[in-house]
Design an enzyme around this catalytic site. Structure first.
Site, PDB file in Angstrom:
ATOM      1  N   LYS A 187       1.003  -1.085   0.132  1.00 36.32           N
ATOM      2  CA  LYS A 187       0.123   0.133   0.003  1.00 36.32           C
ATOM      3  C   LYS A 187       0.646   1.063   0.081  1.00 36.32           C
ATOM      4  CE  LYS A 187      -1.750   2.364   3.134  1.00 36.32           C
ATOM      5  NZ  LYS A 187      -1.797   3.812   2.292  1.00 36.32           N
ATOM      6  N   GLU A 263      10.690   1.385   9.829  1.00 34.59           N
ATOM      7  CA  GLU A 263      11.741   2.352   9.660  1.00 34.59           C
ATOM      8  C   GLU A 263      10.691   3.726  10.160  1.00 34.59           C
ATOM      9  OE1 GLU A 263      14.712   0.058   8.397  1.00 34.59           O
ATOM     10  OE2 GLU A 263      14.609   2.105   9.209  1.00 34.59           O
ATOM     11  N   CYS A 297      13.649  11.455   6.141  1.00 31.05           N
ATOM     12  CA  CYS A 297      13.642  10.860   7.662  1.00 31.05           C
ATOM     13  C   CYS A 297      15.053  11.275   8.222  1.00 31.05           C
ATOM     14  CB  CYS A 297      13.092   9.548   7.619  1.00 31.05           C
ATOM     15  SG  CYS A 297      14.450   8.296   6.828  1.00 31.05           S
ATOM     16  N   GLU A 399       9.581  15.854  15.794  1.00 36.63           N
ATOM     17  CA  GLU A 399       9.819  15.953  14.206  1.00 36.63           C
ATOM     18  C   GLU A 399       9.049  16.933  13.290  1.00 36.63           C
ATOM     19  OE1 GLU A 399       8.615  12.364  11.923  1.00 36.63           O
ATOM     20  OE2 GLU A 399      10.547  12.287  11.105  1.00 36.63           O
TER      21      GLU A 399
HETATM   22  N1  NAD Z   1      12.953   5.643   8.821  1.00 31.79           N
HETATM   23  C1  NAD Z   1      12.954   5.652   7.596  1.00 31.79           C
HETATM   24  O1  NAD Z   1      13.508   5.203   6.857  1.00 31.79           O
HETATM   25  C2  NAD Z   1      11.783   6.683   7.176  1.00 31.79           C
HETATM   26  C3  NAD Z   1      11.720   7.019   5.911  1.00 31.79           C
HETATM   27  C4  NAD Z   1      10.680   7.859   5.209  1.00 31.79           C
HETATM   28  C5  NAD Z   1       9.956   8.312   6.182  1.00 31.79           C
HETATM   29  N2  NAD Z   1       9.886   8.133   7.562  1.00 31.79           N
HETATM   30  C6  NAD Z   1       8.964   8.758   8.221  1.00 31.79           C
HETATM   31  O2  NAD Z   1       7.792   8.819   7.642  1.00 31.79           O
HETATM   32  C7  NAD Z   1       6.911   9.894   8.123  1.00 31.79           C
HETATM   33  C8  NAD Z   1       6.359  10.685   6.820  1.00 31.79           C
HETATM   34  O3  NAD Z   1       5.505   9.725   5.993  1.00 31.79           O
HETATM   35  P1  NAD Z   1       4.214   9.792   6.177  1.00 31.79           P
HETATM   36  O4  NAD Z   1       3.523  11.182   6.643  1.00 31.79           O
HETATM   37  O5  NAD Z   1       3.597   9.069   5.001  1.00 31.79           O
HETATM   38  O6  NAD Z   1       3.938   8.751   7.436  1.00 31.79           O
HETATM   39  P2  NAD Z   1       2.404   8.368   8.060  1.00 31.79           P
HETATM   40  O7  NAD Z   1       2.954   7.224   9.216  1.00 31.79           O
HETATM   41  O8  NAD Z   1       1.428   9.297   8.310  1.00 31.79           O
HETATM   42  O9  NAD Z   1       1.989   7.268   6.877  1.00 31.79           O
HETATM   43  C9  NAD Z   1       2.795   6.249   6.266  1.00 31.79           C
HETATM   44  C10 NAD Z   1       1.941   5.144   5.543  1.00 31.79           C
HETATM   45  O10 NAD Z   1       1.145   4.608   6.591  1.00 31.79           O
HETATM   46  C11 NAD Z   1      -0.322   4.368   6.174  1.00 31.79           C
HETATM   47  N3  NAD Z   1      -0.851   4.431   7.459  1.00 31.79           N
HETATM   48  C12 NAD Z   1      -1.277   5.657   8.470  1.00 31.79           C
HETATM   49  N4  NAD Z   1      -1.865   4.986   9.406  1.00 31.79           N
HETATM   50  C13 NAD Z   1      -2.070   3.702   9.326  1.00 31.79           C
HETATM   51  C14 NAD Z   1      -2.678   2.632  10.190  1.00 31.79           C
HETATM   52  N5  NAD Z   1      -3.241   2.761  11.272  1.00 31.79           N
HETATM   53  N6  NAD Z   1      -2.647   1.501   9.782  1.00 31.79           N
HETATM   54  C15 NAD Z   1      -2.048   1.075   8.831  1.00 31.79           C
HETATM   55  N7  NAD Z   1      -1.417   1.911   7.795  1.00 31.79           N
HETATM   56  C16 NAD Z   1      -1.321   3.265   8.092  1.00 31.79           C
HETATM   57  C17 NAD Z   1      -0.488   5.839   5.305  1.00 31.79           C
HETATM   58  O11 NAD Z   1      -1.803   5.562   4.648  1.00 31.79           O
HETATM   59  C18 NAD Z   1       0.951   5.651   4.562  1.00 31.79           C
HETATM   60  O12 NAD Z   1       0.822   4.633   3.519  1.00 31.79           O
HETATM   61  C19 NAD Z   1       8.041  10.903   8.780  1.00 31.79           C
HETATM   62  O13 NAD Z   1       7.822  10.732  10.290  1.00 31.79           O
HETATM   63  C20 NAD Z   1       9.293  10.171   8.727  1.00 31.79           C
HETATM   64  O14 NAD Z   1      10.255  10.379   9.215  1.00 31.79           O
HETATM   65  C21 NAD Z   1      10.920   7.311   7.920  1.00 31.79           C
HETATM   66  N1  6OD Z   2      15.461   3.646   3.377  1.00 28.05           N
HETATM   67  C1  6OD Z   2      16.461   4.518   2.636  1.00 28.05           C
HETATM   68  C2  6OD Z   2      16.271   6.042   2.749  1.00 28.05           C
HETATM   69  C3  6OD Z   2      15.304   6.508   3.671  1.00 28.05           C
HETATM   70  C4  6OD Z   2      15.260   7.946   3.792  1.00 28.05           C
HETATM   71  C5  6OD Z   2      13.957   8.437   4.474  1.00 28.05           C
HETATM   72  O1  6OD Z   2      13.243   9.601   4.377  1.00 28.05           O
HETATM   73  C6  6OD Z   2      17.602   4.404   1.976  1.00 28.05           C
HETATM   74  O2  6OD Z   2      18.500   4.928   1.520  1.00 28.05           O
HETATM   75  O3  6OD Z   2      17.819   3.023   1.879  1.00 28.05           O
END
Ligand code: NAD
Ligand code: 6OD
Length: 495
Positions: A187, A263, A297, A399
């Site tokens: 998804k 992640e 992130c 964040e």
């Molecule tokens: N650690 C990493 O590698 C990494 C990488 C990229 C983004 N992020 C984090 O992602 C966040 C930004 O992305 P975002 O706004 O899409 O995150 P989000 O958590 O709002 O949504 C991420 C995904 O989860 C789904 N989702 C939301 N609530 C859910 C639930 N209750 N059950 C199942 N699925 C659900 C959403 O539809 C979306 O597809 C930031 O906090 C960022 O730090 C982390």
């Molecule tokens: N997972 C990775 C990057 C994540 C970036 C977050 O926004 C990657 O470089 O493999």
């Protein structure tokens, strides 16, 4: 921002993709919006529980079909065809990613799509070189037994991804899942449905059997995301997104005791010592603070600079931030894009207001750029730098996920380490110093999953990638994904 199909032009319709074919659903489709202009560019079908169940069943059936009988070498060949298939449709993938995110063409074409393909290559390589353990074991009767590790696929994997690096983060999960013999129901974020849908077509063309890769679209709660994580026939959930979403998904995974690979969020610190290469530190921190409009992130929202160079560093980063060029994402000189949605822009602007109200010194930015139509309808904010806030300010602890950072001075190494570690998150850090011993010492002291020294976001895809503390569970990359994407069985044979 999502509105119903009635308000959206019929320009592009995105459907689900189950068992190798497009599938529509009965819920009113939601609109897909171009963040650079705020204009609707199409609409997307939203999955209900029945659609998600259909996808999970297709994935389960595919496990027991030809996919389950392929050799590692045959699966590796398919992964390489997937990488080639993305590259063959490079322009389409870039255009789709830019349209969904508003990010500059230069970024999508140099990061998102190339890495979206490379993720398949690295796990195809992994299959060719993977090994498990074996022991010749003495037995009490003076004989010998042979113990060996046997890895089998975990099964049907739910893959849920965020909107900031849509294809990159999707294939970063799908590649190891498929490499190690699983089938998936994915998804993508409701904000960025397009490149995952294109990937489904590439799967078909690469000869991936129907049902191995399935796509359902929708939101989180009371929508596709929740239905998928709560589905009893899902064997594992890999998720990238906000920490609080991870908490909700972990609760769903607990029913049936399904493993998770997370992640999550971050509030990453950069630590800049006076003996650093200042040009490199400014260039690297400009990227880590403002790349993808701060929607990375691994990005830097907290910067600690050793006092002797503090004023110079602030002035140089201000200059770099003010040189960023917002504009038409497809224009060659655009280096700065919008935020993903109105809701996210409102969130980021609420922190801009908070910083102002708490008396921050606004070095640059703090507002919304004025841009000509049609960009004036997009979700833009200014790259922003603050100083002078207290360590317990929400701006320094929560964040924000926007193009903004706070710079604070420090006098001693241990003070900088303590400040960097003063967070419930532990995803990444960047350390800038010319002292090699200090580089190793500080990298060992900052509690994160990824520590960069004199660089940022430099990636070898074989290395362990993931977050400590509330920034994640588990590691992805190279052999590290094996723990989540396979079950390891020990076989003991009395010889
Ligand atoms: N650690 C990493 O590698 C990494 C990488 C990229 C983004 N992020 C984090 O992602 C966040 C930004 O992305 P975002 O706004 O899409 O995150 P989000 O958590 O709002 O949504 C991420 C995904 O989860 C789904 N989702 C939301 N609530 C859910 C639930 N209750 N059950 C199942 N699925 C659900 C959403 O539809 C979306 O597809 C930031 O906090 C960022 O730090 C982390
Ligand atoms: N997972 C990775 C990057 C994540 C970036 C977050 O926004 C990657 O470089 O493999």
């Amino acid at each position: 921002m999502n509105i119903t199909a009635a308000q959206a032009p019929a320009s592009s319709v995105i459907t689900h993709y189950i068992a190798g074919r497009p599938v529509t659903s009965s819920r009113p489709p939601f609109a897909n919006v171009d963040p650079a202009t705020g204009q609707v560019v199409g609409h997307v079908h939203e999955a209900d529980a029945g659609i998600v169940d259909m996808a999970v069943r297709a994935a389960r059936d595919a496990l027991h079909g030809p996919w389950g009988r392929l050799t590692d070498g045959e699966r590796a060949a398919i992964l390489r065809r997937l990488a080639d298939g993305i590259r063959a449709r490079f322009d389409e993938f870039v255009a789709a990613e830019v349209r969904d995110t508003g990010k500059p063409y230069s970024l999508a074409s140099h990061l998102d799509i190339p890495r979206g393909a490379a993720n398949f290559d690295v796990f195809a390589d992994q299959l060719a070189h993977g090994a498990t353990e074996a022991f010749r074991s003495p037995t009490p009767d003076g004989g010998i037994a042979l113990n060996y590790g046997l890895r089998t696929p975990r099964g049907v994997i739910a893959v849920i991804c965020p909107w900031n690096l849509p294809l990159l983060l999707m294939t970063w999960k799908v590649a190891p899942a498929l490499a190690f013999g699983n089938t998936v129901v994915v998804k993508p974020s409701e904000e960025t449905p397009s490149t995952t849908t294109l990937l489904a077509e590439v799967m078909n063309d690469a000869g991936v059997p129907p049902g191995v890769f399935n796509v359902v679209h929708g939101f989180g709660p009371d929508s596709a995301g929740q239905y998928l994580t709560e589905h009893p026939d899902v064997n594992g959930i890999t998720f990238t997104g906000e920490t609080r979403t991870g908490t909700a998904i972990m609760k769903a995974a607990a029913v049936g005791v399904r493993p998770v690979s997370f992640e999550l969020g971050g509030k990453n610190a950069a630590v800049v010592f006076a003996d650093c290469d200042l040009d490199a530190a400014i260039a690297g921190t400009t990227r880590s603070a403002f790349l993808n409009s701060g929607q990375v992130c691994l990005g830097t929202e907290r910067i600690y600079v050793e006092r002797p160079i503090f004023d110079t560093f602030v002035a140089r980063l201000k200059q770099a931030a003010e040189a960023l060029r917002p504009g038409d994402p497809n224009a060659g000189d655009t280096t700065f894009g919008p935020l993903i949605s109105k809701a996210h822009r409102d969130k980021v602007l609420s922190y801009y207001a908070r910083a102002r109200n708490e008396g921050a010194s606004i070095v640059t930015g703090g507002g919304v750029p004025s841009l000509p139509a049609p960009l004036s309808g997009g979700w833009w904010v200014e790259p922003t730098i603050w100083t002078g806030l207290p360590a317990d300010s929400a701006v320094l602890t929560e964040e924000i996920f926007g193009p903004c950072c706070h710079i604070a001075p420090f006098d001693r190494e241990d003070e900088a380490i303590a400040a960097a570690n003063d967070s419930p998150y532990g995803l990444a850090t960047s350390i800038w110093t010319g002292d090699l011993s200090r580089a190793h010492r500080v990298a060992a002291a900052i509690e994160v999953g990824v520590a960069w020294v004199n660089c940022w976001f430099l990636r070898d895809l074989r290395t362990a990638f993931g977050g400590a503390k509330q920034s994640g569970i588990g590691r992805e990359g190279g052999v590290h994904g094996l723990e989540f994407y396979t079950e390891l069985r020990n076989v003991c044979i009395k010889l």
